[in-house]
Enzyme design. Structure first.
Site, PDB file in Angstrom:
ATOM      1  N   ASP A  46      59.471  70.827 155.316  1.00  0.00           N
ATOM      2  CA  ASP A  46      59.667  71.760 156.422  1.00  0.00           C
ATOM      3  C   ASP A  46      60.271  73.060 155.900  1.00  0.00           C
ATOM      4  O   ASP A  46      61.345  73.058 155.297  1.00  0.00           O
ATOM      5  CB  ASP A  46      60.607  71.139 157.468  1.00  0.00           C
ATOM      6  CG  ASP A  46      60.775  72.023 158.697  1.00  0.00           C
ATOM      7  OD1 ASP A  46      60.025  71.841 159.667  1.00  0.00           O
ATOM      8  OD2 ASP A  46      61.668  72.906 158.675  1.00  0.00           O
ATOM      9  N   LYS A  76      57.139  78.198 160.152  1.00  0.00           N
ATOM     10  CA  LYS A  76      57.467  78.707 161.483  1.00  0.00           C
ATOM     11  C   LYS A  76      57.369  80.228 161.524  1.00  0.00           C
ATOM     12  O   LYS A  76      57.641  80.905 160.525  1.00  0.00           O
ATOM     13  CB  LYS A  76      58.899  78.273 161.872  1.00  0.00           C
ATOM     14  CG  LYS A  76      59.166  76.801 161.685  1.00  0.00           C
ATOM     15  CD  LYS A  76      60.611  76.444 161.980  1.00  0.00           C
ATOM     16  CE  LYS A  76      60.937  75.071 161.448  1.00  0.00           C
ATOM     17  NZ  LYS A  76      61.155  75.069 159.984  1.00  0.00           N
ATOM     18  N   HIS A 109      59.384  79.765 166.151  1.00  0.00           N
ATOM     19  CA  HIS A 109      60.718  79.349 165.712  1.00  0.00           C
ATOM     20  C   HIS A 109      61.746  79.343 166.855  1.00  0.00           C
ATOM     21  O   HIS A 109      62.568  78.434 166.953  1.00  0.00           O
ATOM     22  CB  HIS A 109      61.188  80.269 164.570  1.00  0.00           C
ATOM     23  CG  HIS A 109      62.147  79.613 163.634  1.00  0.00           C
ATOM     24  ND1 HIS A 109      62.221  79.911 162.288  1.00  0.00           N
ATOM     25  CD2 HIS A 109      63.075  78.650 163.842  1.00  0.00           C
ATOM     26  CE1 HIS A 109      63.164  79.172 161.722  1.00  0.00           C
ATOM     27  NE2 HIS A 109      63.702  78.411 162.641  1.00  0.00           N
ATOM     28  N   LYS A 231      68.239  67.962 154.612  1.00  0.00           N
ATOM     29  CA  LYS A 231      68.188  68.877 153.476  1.00  0.00           C
ATOM     30  C   LYS A 231      69.301  68.545 152.496  1.00  0.00           C
ATOM     31  O   LYS A 231      70.427  68.258 152.892  1.00  0.00           O
ATOM     32  CB  LYS A 231      68.370  70.317 153.956  1.00  0.00           C
ATOM     33  CG  LYS A 231      68.414  71.335 152.829  1.00  0.00           C
ATOM     34  CD  LYS A 231      69.413  72.448 153.029  1.00  0.00           C
ATOM     35  CE  LYS A 231      70.850  72.019 153.054  1.00  0.00           C
ATOM     36  NZ  LYS A 231      71.805  73.124 153.007  1.00  0.00           N
ATOM     37  N   SER A 232      68.970  68.555 151.214  1.00  0.00           N
ATOM     38  CA  SER A 232      69.985  68.480 150.171  1.00  0.00           C
ATOM     39  C   SER A 232      69.382  69.031 148.884  1.00  0.00           C
ATOM     40  O   SER A 232      68.174  68.958 148.676  1.00  0.00           O
ATOM     41  CB  SER A 232      70.454  67.035 149.946  1.00  0.00           C
ATOM     42  OG  SER A 232      71.425  67.008 148.908  1.00  0.00           O
ATOM     43  N   VAL A 233      70.223  69.591 148.033  1.00  0.00           N
ATOM     44  CA  VAL A 233      69.756  70.021 146.710  1.00  0.00           C
ATOM     45  C   VAL A 233      70.290  69.074 145.639  1.00  0.00           C
ATOM     46  O   VAL A 233      70.063  69.279 144.455  1.00  0.00           O
ATOM     47  CB  VAL A 233      70.177  71.482 146.400  1.00  0.00           C
ATOM     48  CG1 VAL A 233      69.478  72.449 147.335  1.00  0.00           C
ATOM     49  CG2 VAL A 233      71.687  71.652 146.485  1.00  0.00           C
ATOM     50  N   ARG A 237      71.643  62.627 146.637  1.00  0.00           N
ATOM     51  CA  ARG A 237      71.630  62.669 148.104  1.00  0.00           C
ATOM     52  C   ARG A 237      70.196  62.693 148.640  1.00  0.00           C
ATOM     53  O   ARG A 237      69.895  62.067 149.653  1.00  0.00           O
ATOM     54  CB  ARG A 237      72.394  63.909 148.586  1.00  0.00           C
ATOM     55  CG  ARG A 237      72.574  64.006 150.082  1.00  0.00           C
ATOM     56  CD  ARG A 237      73.470  62.917 150.646  1.00  0.00           C
ATOM     57  NE  ARG A 237      74.756  62.860 149.997  1.00  0.00           N
ATOM     58  CZ  ARG A 237      75.782  63.664 150.257  1.00  0.00           C
ATOM     59  NH1 ARG A 237      75.657  64.625 151.144  1.00  0.00           N
ATOM     60  NH2 ARG A 237      76.923  63.514 149.619  1.00  0.00           N
ATOM     61  N   ASN A 241      68.992  59.849 151.182  1.00  0.00           N
ATOM     62  CA  ASN A 241      68.437  60.167 152.503  1.00  0.00           C
ATOM     63  C   ASN A 241      67.056  59.553 152.719  1.00  0.00           C
ATOM     64  O   ASN A 241      66.608  59.414 153.856  1.00  0.00           O
ATOM     65  CB  ASN A 241      68.348  61.687 152.696  1.00  0.00           C
ATOM     66  CG  ASN A 241      69.696  62.344 152.855  1.00  0.00           C
ATOM     67  OD1 ASN A 241      70.699  61.683 153.151  1.00  0.00           O
ATOM     68  ND2 ASN A 241      69.747  63.650 152.660  1.00  0.00           N
TER      69      ASN A 241
END
Length: 275
Positions: A46, A76, A109, A231-233, A237, A241
């Site tokens: 996304d 979006k 959006h 979301k994670s970088v 994690r 997730n």
């Protein structure tokens, strides 16, 4: 790990119920983070023009080695492009940035009723949809009264409504309206930007099932039918997730977590946000 379930949208397009979100990931970190998500097993990404990282998302999808048909990509429309011609140009820009031959889902959006007519905007998205350049169209941050106007004034029912949802903002009214009209609910900020992770109720359930508070919260979304894209970088994690399909919450757990609702937003109120 078990396979990610899919949700069938109102036009028969299937979307993975768990995806990877790229909101607030800096462009220079997006390619690597998205590649890591795809390597982990995510098949739903996304992004949005507003995030400024469409180019890097597209790079990751192209470089992943995966068949394009196996990765569901959402973007979006930016808030400054609600007029018909602007919306059509913005979509062209999005596709050029992504470098993909089609999009899977394209959303308005924000409704922004004070800045223009979102029905006109929606009609532009209908044109794009009919051209075949996106497999589905939908909206984001729309309230039931916005959706009613769309349904009364247009031909295509939105496939999804992407809204803020988490245990402190369960959005029962908006979700019920969506279900009634076959509009799937996508949940952004699914862990309330981390606010719910210290919640005693969620942690008690997490201790019992041997999972983290984030996993329990995401599993709550999955079992309620929400489409989520945390979301994670951080690779650990990102993997955590994704690991949501080897346990189930009881009906009692779902009820307890839902009862935490206090209508607390982490983002703007769609009725007061003007872009």
């Amino acid at each position: 790990m078990s396979a990610v379930p899919t949700v069938t949208l109102n036009n028969a397009v299937r979307i993975p119920q768990l995806g990877f979100g790229t909101f607030q990931i800096p462009p220079d970190e997006t390619r690597e983070a998205t590649l890591a998500a795809l390597e982990t097993g995510y098949r739903h990404i996304d992004t949005a023009e507003m995030y400024g990282n469409e180019k890097e998302v597209g790079q990751a999808v192209r470089e992943s080695g995966l068949d394009r048909a196996d990765v569901f990509v959402t973007s979006k429309l930016d808030n400054g492009a609600h007029a018909r011609d602007d919306a059509l140009k913005a979509f062209d820009t999005t596709m050029a940035e992504l470098g993909l031959d089609h999009l899977d889902l394209f959303l308005i959006h924000w409704p922004l009723p004070g800045r223009g007519d979102f029905v006109e905007t929606w009609k532009a998205l209908e044109e794009i949809y009919r051209s075949g350049r996106t497999k589905a169209i939908g909206v984001s941050n729309f309230q039931p009264h916005h959706l009613r106007r769309l349904l009364e004034s247009s031909d295509v029912v939105p496939a999804v409504n992407q809204i803020e949802v988490h245990p402190y903002l369960t959005q029962d009214e908006v979700r019920a309206f969506g279900a009634e009209h076959d509009i799937a609910t996508e949940a952004w900020s699914p862990i309330a930007q981390g606010k719910v992770l210290d919640d005693p109720t969620i942690n008690r359930i997490a201790d019992r099932v041997g999972k983290s508070a984030a996993q329990v919260t995401l599993r709550w979304h999955i079992q309620r039918g929400d489409i989520v894209f945390p979301k994670s970088v951080t690779k650990k994690r990102v993997e955590e997730n994704f690991d949501l399909f080897d346990f189930e919450l009881t009906d009692g757990d779902i009820g307890e977590i839902s009862a935490l609702n206090r209508n607390e937003r982490t983002g703007p109120d769609p009725d007061r946000f003007h872009g």
